[in-house]
Each structure stands twice: as structure tokens, then as C-alpha cells.
Design a protein around this motif. Structure first.
Motif, mmCIF file in Angstrom:
data_model
loop_
_atom_site.group_PDB
_atom_site.id
_atom_site.type_symbol
_atom_site.label_atom_id
_atom_site.label_comp_id
_atom_site.label_asym_id
_atom_site.label_seq_id
_atom_site.Cartn_x
_atom_site.Cartn_y
_atom_site.Cartn_z
ATOM 1 N N SER A 52 0.807 -1.217 0.000
ATOM 2 C CA SER A 52 0.000 0.000 0.000
ATOM 3 C C SER A 52 0.842 1.269 0.000
ATOM 4 O O SER A 52 0.335 2.346 -0.318
ATOM 5 C CB SER A 52 -0.935 0.012 1.225
ATOM 6 O OG SER A 52 -1.868 -1.044 1.136
ATOM 7 N N ASN A 164 -0.661 -1.149 -7.902
ATOM 8 C CA ASN A 164 -1.776 -1.623 -7.089
ATOM 9 C C ASN A 164 -2.881 -2.243 -7.929
ATOM 10 O O ASN A 164 -3.579 -3.141 -7.466
ATOM 11 C CB ASN A 164 -2.313 -0.481 -6.219
ATOM 12 C CG ASN A 164 -1.503 -0.323 -4.948
ATOM 13 O OD1 ASN A 164 -1.446 -1.215 -4.114
ATOM 14 N ND2 ASN A 164 -0.824 0.815 -4.815
ATOM 15 N N THR A 165 -3.035 -1.798 -9.180
ATOM 16 C CA THR A 165 -3.991 -2.459 -10.067
ATOM 17 C C THR A 165 -3.519 -3.867 -10.387
ATOM 18 O O THR A 165 -4.308 -4.827 -10.410
ATOM 19 C CB THR A 165 -4.182 -1.647 -11.358
ATOM 20 O OG1 THR A 165 -4.815 -0.403 -11.031
ATOM 21 C CG2 THR A 165 -5.048 -2.391 -12.362
ATOM 22 N N ASP A 168 -4.276 -5.919 -7.317
ATOM 23 C CA ASP A 168 -5.701 -6.178 -7.164
ATOM 24 C C ASP A 168 -6.177 -7.300 -8.096
ATOM 25 O O ASP A 168 -6.978 -8.156 -7.700
ATOM 26 C CB ASP A 168 -6.508 -4.910 -7.472
ATOM 27 C CG ASP A 168 -6.407 -3.881 -6.354
ATOM 28 O OD1 ASP A 168 -6.034 -4.258 -5.232
ATOM 29 O OD2 ASP A 168 -6.695 -2.693 -6.617
ATOM 30 N N TRP A 169 -5.663 -7.309 -9.323
ATOM 31 C CA TRP A 169 -6.110 -8.325 -10.271
ATOM 32 C C TRP A 169 -5.485 -9.681 -9.998
ATOM 33 O O TRP A 169 -6.120 -10.720 -10.229
ATOM 34 C CB TRP A 169 -5.872 -7.861 -11.703
ATOM 35 C CG TRP A 169 -7.031 -7.026 -12.149
ATOM 36 C CD1 TRP A 169 -7.105 -5.660 -12.168
ATOM 37 C CD2 TRP A 169 -8.304 -7.504 -12.572
ATOM 38 N NE1 TRP A 169 -8.356 -5.255 -12.586
ATOM 39 C CE2 TRP A 169 -9.111 -6.370 -12.850
ATOM 40 C CE3 TRP A 169 -8.847 -8.765 -12.762
ATOM 41 C CZ2 TRP A 169 -10.420 -6.486 -13.283
ATOM 42 C CZ3 TRP A 169 -10.150 -8.877 -13.203
ATOM 43 C CH2 TRP A 169 -10.930 -7.741 -13.456
ATOM 44 N N LYS A 171 -4.903 -10.822 -7.007
ATOM 45 C CA LYS A 171 -5.710 -11.311 -5.886
ATOM 46 C C LYS A 171 -7.092 -11.745 -6.368
ATOM 47 O O LYS A 171 -7.564 -12.843 -6.029
ATOM 48 C CB LYS A 171 -5.825 -10.207 -4.831
ATOM 49 C CG LYS A 171 -6.658 -10.577 -3.619
ATOM 50 C CD LYS A 171 -6.701 -9.420 -2.621
ATOM 51 C CE LYS A 171 -7.345 -8.193 -3.234
ATOM 52 N NZ LYS A 171 -7.516 -7.084 -2.264
ATOM 53 N N ARG A 172 -7.736 -10.910 -7.155
ATOM 54 C CA ARG A 172 -9.093 -11.196 -7.636
ATOM 55 C C ARG A 172 -9.105 -12.453 -8.508
ATOM 56 O O ARG A 172 -9.957 -13.339 -8.334
ATOM 57 C CB ARG A 172 -9.603 -9.999 -8.428
ATOM 58 C CG ARG A 172 -10.985 -10.158 -9.020
ATOM 59 C CD ARG A 172 -11.405 -8.833 -9.648
ATOM 60 N NE ARG A 172 -12.717 -8.910 -10.267
ATOM 61 C CZ ARG A 172 -13.354 -7.858 -10.780
ATOM 62 N NH1 ARG A 172 -12.790 -6.670 -10.729
ATOM 63 N NH2 ARG A 172 -14.538 -7.995 -11.324
#
Length: 398
Positions: A52, A164-165, A168-169, A171-172
Motif C-alpha cells: 500500500s 496496485n492495479t 488487485d487483479w 488477488k481477484r
């Protein structure tokens, strides 16, 4: 706290931020792996993780060939992100802002080190150029070059990206493919001879495991000690400052590494700067208190000296984050422990973590799936070098 759905998993990943999610996703992508994955994350908001607080920078300007290759793969991964993610139209296209790194040398000895590094980088396909002070001034007239001898600069696949994108992807997508994420904490491990048999969660469950992955960032040693293993990784505080210039530059500012240790770059319509503190001890895991004197007494004076247009600037935002700092040689520790065969490290990145996460997450997944690194030989980062006292030499550490 969440309890896992099962009482046994093929892989338990301790930490679900950038590296935990990278390894989880690459495992789901690996045709040689069809096992179960549990990712245990103590803070699902990720508020205080290194992930983060990242500046998401990427460079090929390293002195060790393997580090150059790792970043070259990262650049390709970012530029072709959707394709790597299976062509999923939900996945955004990511841009690599190739403003480049500009290393500035203020002594002839430093300049010689840059010349030698440029030759290594060029031999391995990087676009780094060694430049005289006059050449730098011609390309970037805003610099004060009075005390600079030379520099290295690369405008090809070097700069920063939206890390961070990417996280995020990973993880998703990992979750959609079956990796299970739980809000919980590993508090103990059961070790029998050379293997970890199970992990115990804060909520009380004992989970049998085939492999344990330490993806705990600055807290890596707390995780490894549960397995009876010491690892030379500790949290070191790093400061980031976002500022606005009253007289903005007429072109992009490369990520400039000043000889003072302060770095600066364009950040959208603003500028970003950062540095380590002069006194750089290990800090408490929960210590994110800022030292505002660093901006006033160290960073701002350097900015104004190197770029005179930055004499009139306004601080917009700032934060302190943690490096997962490898005190042994400031490079990654990757792969299995030399004695505990199913305990896997992805630790100690010392500020290189985001740019190395595509290649190193892939490599760890390969090791878990096949028992060997398949695409890049990551054995120079093995834990065994610490046992032998043989440092991985990388001269370009920021």
C-alpha cells in the motif's frame, strides 16, 4: 477472523499482499500445479503493508544480470498485462510510464561505476546510456549540473506503473480460480524434522499443509521463527513526499537519483520525492510515524539545489512506509530453506519488490509445482547463500 473451509491445503501462503497474491496467481496459472491454496492475511485492508505504500517504480539499471532480466520480464508483463491475465476484457491495460531513471554521479569514481554498470546493462539488452554532464544538461536544462560529473539514463521500459492495479487483479483472479483467502493469522507451525506439517491459526484451527510460503513482507522473520528459522529481514522506514511546483518543469522529470540519496520524479501533475533517513535503524512493525524534519532539512534543500525551479514548491502529501530490508545483502531471498524443504521464502526485497514481483512470483510457483526454476534461474537468491556467508553483490541498491 475467518476459518478456512478445509483442514488441509497443498500450499499455505502466509501473507496476502503483493507477493502472496503473485505466488497464488502464478500457481493457478501453472499447468503443473492442480493443488489447493490457502492465503492467510492478518489485515485484509492492506492499510499498513509495503504494497500500500509502494511508489511502483521499475528499472533495469542494476549491476547484476539476473536483476536486469527480472525487471525486463516485469516490463513485458506490465505492458501486456491483459494478455498475461488470459485476455480477460475486465482487466485494464496498464501503462509503463517510461520516464527512465537518471543516476547522477558527483565524483569520477562514481562515474566509473556507472560506466561499468552501463556496459553490463547494454550487454543484456537494456537501453541505458552513459551521459556526460553536458549531455544531460542539453536533454534536461532544468538540472543544476555544477557538481555533477556524469550520469546513466534509460528511457526504454524504465519508470513507474500502476502496481496496485496489478496486485488487485492477481488477488481477484487467484480467488476466482479457487485460491482461498482468509482474514486470519498464522501464530504457530508444527515442524517434524525437515518439514512443516501444519500451521495453527489465531482462530484456533490447525491446518495441515504440503508447502508453506513466507510472504510476510517486513514481518518475515516473525513467520520464519515459527519454523525455527532466522532470516535477516527487518522493517526499515522510508519516506515519500508528493509536492506541487509553482513553476512546473516543461518536460517530464526522470526518476532522478541524486548523489545525496534523495530521489525525485514526475507523478502525474505533481512530483514525488523520497529518501531513507540518515540514521536508518530497524523500526517497530507498527511504527509509521513521519519525521517531518526530513522534508525541511534534507529533501527540500536537495530538490532546490538540483532543480532550481523547485525552490518554490508546496508539500501536498507524505507518508512513511516500510522496506522489507535484507540486512545481509539487500537482495531477495527466494526458494526453499536449505534444511526445512517445504518452507519457501519470498522475502527481503529491500525496496525492489514491486518491480520484481512478476518474475519472482512466477519462479516460486515453478519451484512449488516442479521442484525447479523453469524460466529464470533464481538460485543466486537462495537462502543457502546466507548460511555460506556469500553475499549476492548488487551495486545499484537505492
Amino acid at each position: 477472523m475467518q476459518a478456512p473451509q478445509k483442514n488441509s491445503y497443498d500450499v499455505v501462503i502466509v501473507g496476502g499482499a503483493m507477493y502472496g497474491s503473485s505466488v497464488a496467481w502464478w500457481l493457478t496459472e501453472n499447468a503443473d500445479f492442480n493443488g489447493t491454496i490457502l492465503v492467510v492475511e492478518k489485515d485484509p485492508t492492506y492499510e499498513f503493508t509495503s504494497t500500500s505504500h509502494t511508489n511502483s517504480c521499475m528499472r533495469q539499471q542494476f549491476s547484476a544480470p539476473i536483476n536486469i532480466k527480472i525487471s525486463q520480464f516485469a516490463a513485458d508483463f506490465v505492458k501486456n498485462f491483459r494478455a498475461y491475465m488470459g485476455g480477460d476484457t475486465r482487466v485494464p491495460h496498464l501503462a509503463l510510464q517510461s520516464y527512465g531513471y537518471m543516476y547522477l554521479a558527483d565524483t569520477e569514481a562514481f562515474a566509473q561505476n556507472l560506466r561499468e554498470a552501463q556496459k553490463v546493462q547494454q550487454a543484456h539488452g537494456a537501453g541505458t546510456k552513459h551521459m556526460t554532464a553536458a549531455e544531460i544538461k542539453a536533454a534536461y536544462p532544468f538540472y543544476n549540473m555544477d557538481d555533477i560529473v556524469a550520469g546513466n539514463h534509460n528511457l526504454i521500459d524504465e519508470g513507474y506503473f500502476d502496481g496496485n492495479t496489478l496486485f488487485d487483479w492477481w488477488k481477484r483472479s487467484a480467488r476466482e480460480r479457487g485460491a482461498e483467502y482468509v482474514h486470519n493469522q498464522v501464530v504457530a507451525m508444527s515442524r517434524v524434522n525437515d518439514r512443516i506439517e501444519s500451521v495453527t491459526l489465531a482462530s484456533g484451527e490447525v491446518i495441515a499443509c504440503g508447502t508453506v510460503v513466507n510472504a510476510s513482507g517486513p514481518r518475515a522473520v516473525l513467520t520464519s521463527r515459527m519454523a525455527g528459522i532466522e532470516i535477516p529481514v527487518e522493517p526499515r522506514k522510508r519516506y515519500t513526499f508528493i509536492f506541487q511546483a509553482e513553476d512546473p518543469l516543461d518536460r517530464d522529470l526522470p526518476l532522478t537519483i541524486d548523489p545525496s540519496g534523495v530521489h525525485m520524479r514526475t507523478d502525474g501533475t505533481y512530483y514525488l520525492a523520497g529518501c531513507p533517513p540518515d540514521d536508518d535503524p530497524a523500526v517497530d512493525y507498527d511504527d509509521f510515524v513521519q519525521d517531518h524534519a526530513i522534508w525541511e532539512e534534507k529533501v527540500w534543500p536537495v530538490l532546490a539545489h538540483r532543480v532550481p525551479q523547485f525552490e518554490r514548491i508546496r508539500l501536498v502529501n507524505s507518508w512513511a512506509g516500510h522496506y522489507a530490508y535484507n540486512t545481509f545483502d539487500q537482495n531477495a531471498i527466494i526458494g526453499p530453506h536449505n534444511a526445512v524443504s517445504n518452507f519457501i521464502f519470498v522475502n527481503g526485497f529491500s525496496g525492489h519488490g514491486f518491480q520484481q514481483s512478476p518474475a519472482l512470483g512466477r519462479g516460486v510457483a515453478e519451484w512449488i509445482a516442479t521442484g525447479a526454476f523453469q524460466t529464470l534461474d533464481l538460485t543466486p537468491f537462495a537462502f543457502d547463500r546466507i548460511v555460506r556467508g556469500q553475499k549476492f553483490v548488487e551495486k545499484a541498491v537505492i
